[in-house]
Design a protein around this motif. Structure first.
Motif, PDB file in Angstrom:
ATOM      1  N   MET A   1       0.832  -1.175   0.000  1.00  0.00           N
ATOM      2  CA  MET A   1       0.000   0.000   0.000  1.00  0.00           C
ATOM      3  C   MET A   1       0.883   1.247   0.000  1.00  0.00           C
ATOM      4  O   MET A   1       1.892   1.291   0.691  1.00  0.00           O
ATOM      5  N   ARG A   2       0.440   2.292  -0.669  1.00  0.00           N
ATOM      6  CA  ARG A   2       1.288   3.462  -0.805  1.00  0.00           C
ATOM      7  C   ARG A   2       1.288   4.349   0.436  1.00  0.00           C
ATOM      8  O   ARG A   2       2.295   4.901   0.813  1.00  0.00           O
ATOM      9  N   ALA A   3       0.119   4.518   1.033  1.00  0.00           N
ATOM     10  CA  ALA A   3       0.049   5.481   2.115  1.00  0.00           C
ATOM     11  C   ALA A   3      -1.160   5.191   2.973  1.00  0.00           C
ATOM     12  O   ALA A   3      -1.913   4.276   2.715  1.00  0.00           O
ATOM     13  N   VAL A   4      -1.359   6.028   3.982  1.00  0.00           N
ATOM     14  CA  VAL A   4      -2.435   5.828   4.927  1.00  0.00           C
ATOM     15  C   VAL A   4      -3.576   6.768   4.613  1.00  0.00           C
ATOM     16  O   VAL A   4      -3.366   7.930   4.280  1.00  0.00           O
ATOM     17  N   LEU A   5      -4.774   6.292   4.723  1.00  0.00           N
ATOM     18  CA  LEU A   5      -5.950   7.096   4.471  1.00  0.00           C
ATOM     19  C   LEU A   5      -6.088   8.187   5.522  1.00  0.00           C
ATOM     20  O   LEU A   5      -5.825   7.985   6.685  1.00  0.00           O
ATOM     21  N   VAL A   6      -6.502   9.336   5.115  1.00  0.00           N
ATOM     22  CA  VAL A   6      -6.792  10.394   6.066  1.00  0.00           C
ATOM     23  C   VAL A   6      -8.282  10.482   6.260  1.00  0.00           C
ATOM     24  O   VAL A   6      -9.055  10.109   5.399  1.00  0.00           O
ATOM     25  N   GLN A  71      -8.187   0.518   3.195  1.00  0.00           N
ATOM     26  CA  GLN A  71      -7.102   0.128   2.295  1.00  0.00           C
ATOM     27  C   GLN A  71      -7.103  -1.375   2.049  1.00  0.00           C
ATOM     28  O   GLN A  71      -6.771  -1.825   0.951  1.00  0.00           O
ATOM     29  N   TYR A  72      -7.498  -2.157   3.040  1.00  0.00           N
ATOM     30  CA  TYR A  72      -7.598  -3.605   2.822  1.00  0.00           C
ATOM     31  C   TYR A  72      -8.726  -3.917   1.835  1.00  0.00           C
ATOM     32  O   TYR A  72      -8.542  -4.692   0.887  1.00  0.00           O
ATOM     33  N   GLN A  73      -9.893  -3.338   2.048  1.00  0.00           N
ATOM     34  CA  GLN A  73     -11.040  -3.638   1.203  1.00  0.00           C
ATOM     35  C   GLN A  73     -10.846  -3.150  -0.233  1.00  0.00           C
ATOM     36  O   GLN A  73     -11.374  -3.746  -1.168  1.00  0.00           O
ATOM     37  N   PHE A  74     -10.067  -2.083  -0.439  1.00  0.00           N
ATOM     38  CA  PHE A  74      -9.883  -1.503  -1.767  1.00  0.00           C
ATOM     39  C   PHE A  74      -8.522  -1.841  -2.368  1.00  0.00           C
ATOM     40  O   PHE A  74      -8.122  -1.248  -3.361  1.00  0.00           O
ATOM     41  N   ARG A  75      -7.827  -2.805  -1.775  1.00  0.00           N
ATOM     42  CA  ARG A  75      -6.447  -3.084  -2.182  1.00  0.00           C
ATOM     43  C   ARG A  75      -6.344  -3.519  -3.642  1.00  0.00           C
ATOM     44  O   ARG A  75      -5.297  -3.338  -4.272  1.00  0.00           O
ATOM     45  N   HIS A  76      -7.408  -4.108  -4.196  1.00  0.00           N
ATOM     46  CA  HIS A  76      -7.370  -4.580  -5.575  1.00  0.00           C
ATOM     47  C   HIS A  76      -8.118  -3.658  -6.536  1.00  0.00           C
ATOM     48  O   HIS A  76      -8.183  -3.949  -7.726  1.00  0.00           O
ATOM     49  N   ARG A  77      -8.678  -2.577  -6.039  1.00  0.00           N
ATOM     50  CA  ARG A  77      -9.453  -1.690  -6.904  1.00  0.00           C
ATOM     51  C   ARG A  77      -8.555  -0.644  -7.563  1.00  0.00           C
ATOM     52  O   ARG A  77      -7.435  -0.398  -7.122  1.00  0.00           O
ATOM     53  N   ARG A  78      -9.087  -0.040  -8.621  1.00  0.00           N
ATOM     54  CA  ARG A  78      -8.307   0.972  -9.335  1.00  0.00           C
ATOM     55  C   ARG A  78      -7.950   2.139  -8.419  1.00  0.00           C
ATOM     56  O   ARG A  78      -6.847   2.672  -8.480  1.00  0.00           O
ATOM     57  N   LYS A 233     -18.264  -3.321   2.333  1.00  0.00           N
ATOM     58  CA  LYS A 233     -17.793  -3.466   0.949  1.00  0.00           C
ATOM     59  C   LYS A 233     -18.909  -4.050   0.072  1.00  0.00           C
ATOM     60  O   LYS A 233     -19.088  -3.644  -1.086  1.00  0.00           O
ATOM     61  N   GLN A 234     -19.673  -4.978   0.609  1.00  0.00           N
ATOM     62  CA  GLN A 234     -20.817  -5.516  -0.125  1.00  0.00           C
ATOM     63  C   GLN A 234     -21.856  -4.434  -0.373  1.00  0.00           C
ATOM     64  O   GLN A 234     -22.450  -4.358  -1.458  1.00  0.00           O
ATOM     65  N   ARG A 235     -22.059  -3.580   0.638  1.00  0.00           N
ATOM     66  CA  ARG A 235     -22.993  -2.461   0.478  1.00  0.00           C
ATOM     67  C   ARG A 235     -22.469  -1.485  -0.570  1.00  0.00           C
ATOM     68  O   ARG A 235     -23.246  -0.895  -1.331  1.00  0.00           O
ATOM     69  N   PHE A 236     -21.160  -1.299  -0.622  1.00  0.00           N
ATOM     70  CA  PHE A 236     -20.545  -0.426  -1.620  1.00  0.00           C
ATOM     71  C   PHE A 236     -20.826  -0.952  -3.023  1.00  0.00           C
ATOM     72  O   PHE A 236     -21.188  -0.189  -3.930  1.00  0.00           O
ATOM     73  N   ASN A 293      -3.249  -9.630 -11.435  1.00  0.00           N
ATOM     74  CA  ASN A 293      -3.282 -11.094 -11.500  1.00  0.00           C
ATOM     75  C   ASN A 293      -3.765 -11.508 -12.887  1.00  0.00           C
ATOM     76  O   ASN A 293      -4.908 -11.245 -13.266  1.00  0.00           O
ATOM     77  N   GLU A 294      -2.904 -12.168 -13.645  1.00  0.00           N
ATOM     78  CA  GLU A 294      -3.237 -12.539 -15.029  1.00  0.00           C
ATOM     79  C   GLU A 294      -4.413 -13.508 -15.127  1.00  0.00           C
ATOM     80  O   GLU A 294      -5.127 -13.529 -16.125  1.00  0.00           O
ATOM     81  N   THR A 295      -4.615 -14.322 -14.116  1.00  0.00           N
ATOM     82  CA  THR A 295      -5.625 -15.383 -14.197  1.00  0.00           C
ATOM     83  C   THR A 295      -6.935 -15.029 -13.497  1.00  0.00           C
ATOM     84  O   THR A 295      -7.891 -15.789 -13.573  1.00  0.00           O
ATOM     85  N   SER A 296      -6.979 -13.902 -12.825  1.00  0.00           N
ATOM     86  CA  SER A 296      -8.178 -13.554 -12.055  1.00  0.00           C
ATOM     87  C   SER A 296      -9.189 -12.789 -12.919  1.00  0.00           C
ATOM     88  O   SER A 296      -8.827 -11.847 -13.622  1.00  0.00           O
ATOM     89  N   PRO A 297     -10.473 -13.151 -12.821  1.00  0.00           N
ATOM     90  CA  PRO A 297     -11.516 -12.393 -13.533  1.00  0.00           C
ATOM     91  C   PRO A 297     -12.050 -11.230 -12.700  1.00  0.00           C
ATOM     92  O   PRO A 297     -12.924 -10.484 -13.154  1.00  0.00           O
ATOM     93  N   GLY A 298     -11.536 -11.095 -11.476  1.00  0.00           N
ATOM     94  CA  GLY A 298     -12.052 -10.101 -10.549  1.00  0.00           C
ATOM     95  C   GLY A 298     -11.360  -8.757 -10.634  1.00  0.00           C
ATOM     96  O   GLY A 298     -10.666  -8.440 -11.600  1.00  0.00           O
ATOM     97  N   GLU A 299     -11.541  -7.959  -9.563  1.00  0.00           N
ATOM     98  CA  GLU A 299     -11.006  -6.605  -9.517  1.00  0.00           C
ATOM     99  C   GLU A 299      -9.491  -6.568  -9.638  1.00  0.00           C
ATOM    100  O   GLU A 299      -8.922  -5.606 -10.154  1.00  0.00           O
ATOM    101  N   ASP A 300      -8.811  -7.612  -9.136  1.00  0.00           N
ATOM    102  CA  ASP A 300      -7.353  -7.640  -9.179  1.00  0.00           C
ATOM    103  C   ASP A 300      -6.813  -8.193 -10.488  1.00  0.00           C
ATOM    104  O   ASP A 300      -5.603  -8.219 -10.719  1.00  0.00           O
ATOM    105  N   GLY A 301      -7.714  -8.644 -11.380  1.00  0.00           N
ATOM    106  CA  GLY A 301      -7.289  -9.203 -12.659  1.00  0.00           C
ATOM    107  C   GLY A 301      -6.750  -8.129 -13.588  1.00  0.00           C
ATOM    108  O   GLY A 301      -7.185  -6.975 -13.563  1.00  0.00           O
TER     109      GLY A 301
END
Length: 347
Positions: A1-6, A71-78, A233-236, A293-301
């Motif tokens: 992770m790059r930094a801490v959320l404020v 940061q954990y929940q959004f770690r794979h998002r853009r 995150k599910q609600r998001f 991740n080359e093989t993942s169809p999800g957010e981290d793919g």
């Protein structure tokens, strides 16, 4: 992770202007800075800041807990919930799904840490939750439940106290609640707290000789904060877009086919950036250089994270323990082996 959320911007005036939102975002980097501006007012938050420094520390701890979970929940998002180069502050100037999640997780984090502090006896002026104990034990006597069975006892976690203090610190700053951004923000604060309150669970302990459990005492406990983060995150993912209602004091779903959001749902009023390319105004760094991740169809793919651009594969050598053996008594000895790891990066 790059930094801490404020922490998210919490000071709002009406009418809304870009200048006021920008200054507010810069002001409230943490609860202590908020207190410096609030001490001379007569608000509930001013009372906390002036007379309850211990509570302010727990509020700060709650914001930190929310930062880490976001940061954990959004770690794979853009957009990965970073605060680098004021990214979070610029994202929070809008009213998107991301804004709604951060508002909710911060309200939940403050509620969670203040409630835990109360349970541990670290807060003056609060006590553990025994109201449920009295109601349940009275019901057991009415039903003639045999003694030696089980009873509500011990110190349950006082979630109502945590919710009250979270409201005192966050909600009471908004005297005028008719503008859209404030209505949405307050709704998402409630959703964050309900992600805890609605999922309190019973936790029991056995008492008796040799684990016979002749008596079992039970109390109410909060879920883990990871569970709370997962739920929000599910609600998001299912957040509802809303528009101002005709009365000027509420909001309604944007489309007729959209189900009206409940208090536990997240809402937003502006579409998000796709965060694919750098945009300083929107707080986007783009996704070039992000590991995917080359093989993942999800957010981290690579297909999603790289926004349709190509990815490039690399290899690196890492060291890890291997061929571990147990030696009596009581050591574990391992060799150090080299392992080649393949990874991909968005171009």
């Amino acid at each position: 992770m790059r930094a801490v959320l404020v922490p998210v911007c919490l000071l709002l005036v009406s009418p809304i202007s870009t200048t006021s939102w920008t200054s507010s975002s810069e002001l409230v980097l943490n609860p202590k800075q908020m207190c410096k501006k609030a001490r001379r007012s007569r608000s509930k938050m001013a009372d906390i800041c002036n007379n309850k420094p211990g509570l302010v520390q727990h509020v700060q701890s709650g914001v930190g807990l929310a930062q880490a979970e976001c940061q954990y929940q959004f770690r794979h998002r853009r957009w990965n919930c970073t605060s680098a180069k004021k990214s979070i502050k610029k994202v929070m100037l809008r009213d998107t799904r991301e804004t709604g999640f951060v508002n909710a997780i911060i309200a939940a984090g403050i509620t969670y840490q203040v409630t835990r502090a109360c349970t541990k006896g670290e807060q003056i002026g609060c006590s553990c939750d025994k109201s449920r104990n009295k109601r349940k034990n009275k019901k057991k006597k009415t039903m003639n439940v045999p003694e030696g069975d089980w009873a509500w006892d011990g110190c349950g976690e006082n979630i109502e106290y945590g919710i009250k203090r979270s409201k005192d610190f966050l909600d009471t700053r908004y005297k005028k609640k008719s503008d859209m951004k404030t209505l949405v923000k307050l709704h998402n604060y409630v959703a964050g707290r309900l992600a805890i309150k609605n999922y309190m669970h019973k936790e029991c302990k056995c008492h008796g000789l040799s684990g016979s459990c002749t008596l079992k005492t039970c109390m109410r406990k909060m879920p883990s904060f990871r569970e709370i983060g997962n739920r929000l995150k599910q609600r998001f993912d299912g957040a509802a877009k809303v528009i101002p209602g005709n009365d000027g004091k509420s909001f309604i779903p944007e489309g007729d086919t959209i189900k009206p959001p409940s208090k536990a749902d997240l809402v937003y009023s502006e579409e998000s950036s796709n965060f694919c390319n750098p945009n300083n105004t929107l707080g986007s760094f783009g996704t070039q250089g992000r590991v995917c991740n080359e093989t993942s169809p999800g957010e981290d793919g690579c297909g999603i994270l790289c926004c349709g651009r190509k990815s490039q594969s690399f290899t690196k050598v890492v060291q890890k323990n291997c061929q571990c053996e147990f030696h009596f008594c009581c050591d574990v000895k391992c060799k150090v082996c080299n392992e080649t790891v393949r990874y991909s990066v968005c171009q």
